[in-house]
Each structure stands twice: as C-alpha cells, then as structure tokens.
Design an enzyme around this catalytic site. Sequence first.
Site, PDB file in Angstrom:
ATOM      1  N   ARG A 130      76.462 -64.721 -43.749  1.00  0.00           N
ATOM      2  CA  ARG A 130      77.714 -64.808 -42.981  1.00  0.00           C
ATOM      3  C   ARG A 130      78.222 -66.252 -42.931  1.00  0.00           C
ATOM      4  O   ARG A 130      79.427 -66.482 -42.951  1.00  0.00           O
ATOM      5  CB  ARG A 130      77.466 -64.300 -41.555  1.00  0.00           C
ATOM      6  CG  ARG A 130      78.648 -64.383 -40.600  1.00  0.00           C
ATOM      7  CD  ARG A 130      79.778 -63.452 -40.959  1.00  0.00           C
ATOM      8  NE  ARG A 130      79.340 -62.110 -41.247  1.00  0.00           N
ATOM      9  CZ  ARG A 130      80.168 -61.103 -41.562  1.00  0.00           C
ATOM     10  NH1 ARG A 130      81.486 -61.301 -41.628  1.00  0.00           N
ATOM     11  NH2 ARG A 130      79.701 -59.896 -41.830  1.00  0.00           N
ATOM     12  N   HIS A 370      74.895 -59.177 -38.215  1.00  0.00           N
ATOM     13  CA  HIS A 370      76.165 -59.749 -38.665  1.00  0.00           C
ATOM     14  C   HIS A 370      75.934 -61.094 -39.338  1.00  0.00           C
ATOM     15  O   HIS A 370      76.529 -61.392 -40.375  1.00  0.00           O
ATOM     16  CB  HIS A 370      77.115 -59.905 -37.475  1.00  0.00           C
ATOM     17  CG  HIS A 370      78.520 -60.252 -37.842  1.00  0.00           C
ATOM     18  ND1 HIS A 370      79.068 -61.489 -37.590  1.00  0.00           N
ATOM     19  CD2 HIS A 370      79.509 -59.523 -38.432  1.00  0.00           C
ATOM     20  CE1 HIS A 370      80.323 -61.520 -38.002  1.00  0.00           C
ATOM     21  NE2 HIS A 370      80.618 -60.343 -38.512  1.00  0.00           N
ATOM     22  N   CYS A 371      75.049 -61.904 -38.774  1.00  0.00           N
ATOM     23  CA  CYS A 371      74.761 -63.229 -39.344  1.00  0.00           C
ATOM     24  C   CYS A 371      74.222 -63.138 -40.770  1.00  0.00           C
ATOM     25  O   CYS A 371      74.397 -64.079 -41.552  1.00  0.00           O
ATOM     26  CB  CYS A 371      73.734 -63.962 -38.484  1.00  0.00           C
ATOM     27  SG  CYS A 371      74.255 -64.318 -36.801  1.00  0.00           S
ATOM     28  N   SER A 372      73.562 -62.059 -41.097  1.00  0.00           N
ATOM     29  CA  SER A 372      72.890 -61.947 -42.396  1.00  0.00           C
ATOM     30  C   SER A 372      73.696 -61.176 -43.427  1.00  0.00           C
ATOM     31  O   SER A 372      73.204 -60.940 -44.539  1.00  0.00           O
ATOM     32  CB  SER A 372      71.519 -61.283 -42.214  1.00  0.00           C
ATOM     33  OG  SER A 372      71.659 -59.955 -41.733  1.00  0.00           O
TER      34      SER A 372
END
Length: 380
Positions: A130, A370-372
Amino acid sequence: MNPSRRALLRSAGVGAAALALGGLVPQSAQASAPAGRAPRAGAASGRMTVPLDDVRHLRTWMAWPSNRSIWGSDLAGVQQDIALIARTVARFEPVVMCAADASAAAAARSRCGSTVTVISTIPVDDLWMRDSGAVFRRDGAGAVDAIGLNFNGWGNKQTHRKDENVARLIASRESLPFGTATFVGEGGSVETDGDGTLMATESSLVNKNRNPGLSRAQVEAKVLAAYGADKMLWVPGIKGQDITDDHIDVTSRFIRPGVVMVQVPPADRTDIWAKDARQQLTILSAATDARGRRLQVLKVDGPDTLRSDNPDFVDSYLNFHVANGAVITSQFGDRAKDAGARQGLAAAFPGREVVQLDVDRLMGGGGGIHCSTMQQPTAL
C-alpha cells in the site's frame, strides 16, 4: 491500537531517498516538464483521479516478506498471514505477489499456492505494498496511469532501496504512463472518496521527515494535484509513535462519497491512540466534502479483548481491503466486537461478502490487510 504500531526503528540499514519536490511529471521527462503537470493518458478526457477502493479491480498487488533483518523471528508467522491474505483475495480477483529474488519467489509460491501469481522481476524490501506500490488513476474515458509517491521508508526509518522503485516497476510492467508526485508520502497516508475529497493525518504528511520546509497548505496543494481532487480533510494525527506517523487508513475510511467509517475505542481507553480516534470522529462528524455534503459518519467499535499482548499490535477492523465482490478484514477473537464489525461492513458494502481473517502475526508488525495490498482498477 496500543501505544506503538509498527516498531519505530526496526530498520535494517536506513536507506536514503531523494525528496521529489518539483512538479508531478512523467518519469521520462522529469527534467523538462513544467511543475504541477501530471502524466495524462487518453486524449479528450477529464483529469486523472484516484478512484475509490470499491471500483472494479483488474488485480491486487502484494509483496512477499523475506527480509529477516526486518522481521527476525516473526518472519515465518508474517509470511503465513500474507499468504492467507493473498489466497483469500485471489478467490475474488487476480493477485500478483512481488518477491525480492528467485529464492523468495519460490517460498512465496509454496505458501500461496497456484491461485496467486508470484514474480521476482519487481524486487521488494518489505511487504507494505500500500505504501511502496503504484497509485493508479483513471479519467473515466478508458485512460489509466500510475504515480509514485516517492516512498522514502516512512521518513528514512527503514531500508527501502528496492521498495523506492516498486511503483515505477509496476507501471512499467503494466505499460502505463508513470509520473512522480510532488510530495513524499505513502498510499496508506491518503484516503480518497473518488469524488473530489481526500482525508489524511497532518502527522504523516506535514512532517519534516517526508516534506521538509513545506507548509500544510503547500502539501495539500500537491496531494490534491496528484490525486485529482478538490478538498482535503485534515486530522492532526500523532508524530513519532509508530513508523508511519499515524496513517489515516487504520482509523478512518471512505465508504462511498459523503460517507466515512471511523473505528471508536472502548470507553475506558485513554491512551494516545484512543484520543486520536475520538478526535478523528469529532472532526469528521462536523466536516463537509468537496461537493458540500455534510459527511455521514458510520461508527465501528474496536475490540475490547485481543489474543495478542504485543505493544505494536494494530487492532483495526478498518484496515480492510475491498476486492471484487468482497471486503477482507480482520478478527481478533472478541466474538461480540468481531461480529459487530462484520455486520457494520456488510451494511456499508451491500452485496459484498465480508471475510474476516486471523492475521495477528501481521497486525503485530504494525500494519494490516489494507497496508499489505494495493488495488489496480480497471479502465472503466
């Protein structure tokens, strides 16, 4: 959210990255193009804008963690969670996993299985796609391009010599026009409604470790230009307590134009992260968007209990990834609050399957689903 999300200085040799503070220009013409001009794709179309996450996706991009100097003894567990996320998203849309080298790619294929495409031609340092990956834009007339946000390891806190090139290499693989933004940031630092409005924490962008010497107004103008948006909603955020300086996508997310969702902590929580969440709720509840709409704010209760006592743990239901036909989110073993989050997301995204995963190893590293992940939208 306990008082440290990603370990602040778990670095494997801090890399240096130039701060690109000129105009957003095509990569091939940075030296001569006028400041502020974005790469355009397509002839007589409108401006390029970053769409809302829920548009139709061509694929999701991910990155395989293999750097033991970053993850240490946690690496195997984090790989387990990244593989689970990839396999789950692949039930709904194609997934491309970038690995550091051939050896890492082989390990990723073994853990992810045949439904996930693994490549080693876009090498990575870490798993946070992300933040390091390309941000895709489109114009509504069939044109798509990509921009890079000049990833510098969250303010030179972590090695990023490979990750700083990921956005450009993804655009090249997809044969998309590519340009670099006129500010330094990460995909997780900016939320967009796809209809002219952005939101972000000041702590992650108006920060000398990303954008030294720039005022909030100057950063705002650069972010709006890159995202093709008209209005920025700022919340203060928290500097220096986690590696991201408090990304917005852990606490507050756009659901659709005019509607945001905020995770609120239990009433007895008084730590800095709880205060930050309540402040975000207050500010966004009084905000209007670029179209003049008073924001409708949906609340999701954070968990009361966790399986983990890791001080870096991110207990966010809202760090979810929207896939074609699904919302992929976390669960923490708190039956009542897990069920409430599931119901809230199902109501917010009607017609999509809500899939909750136990990814505690990843969340203990300071980020989430979401970050990944990073979605690549279809042209229309």
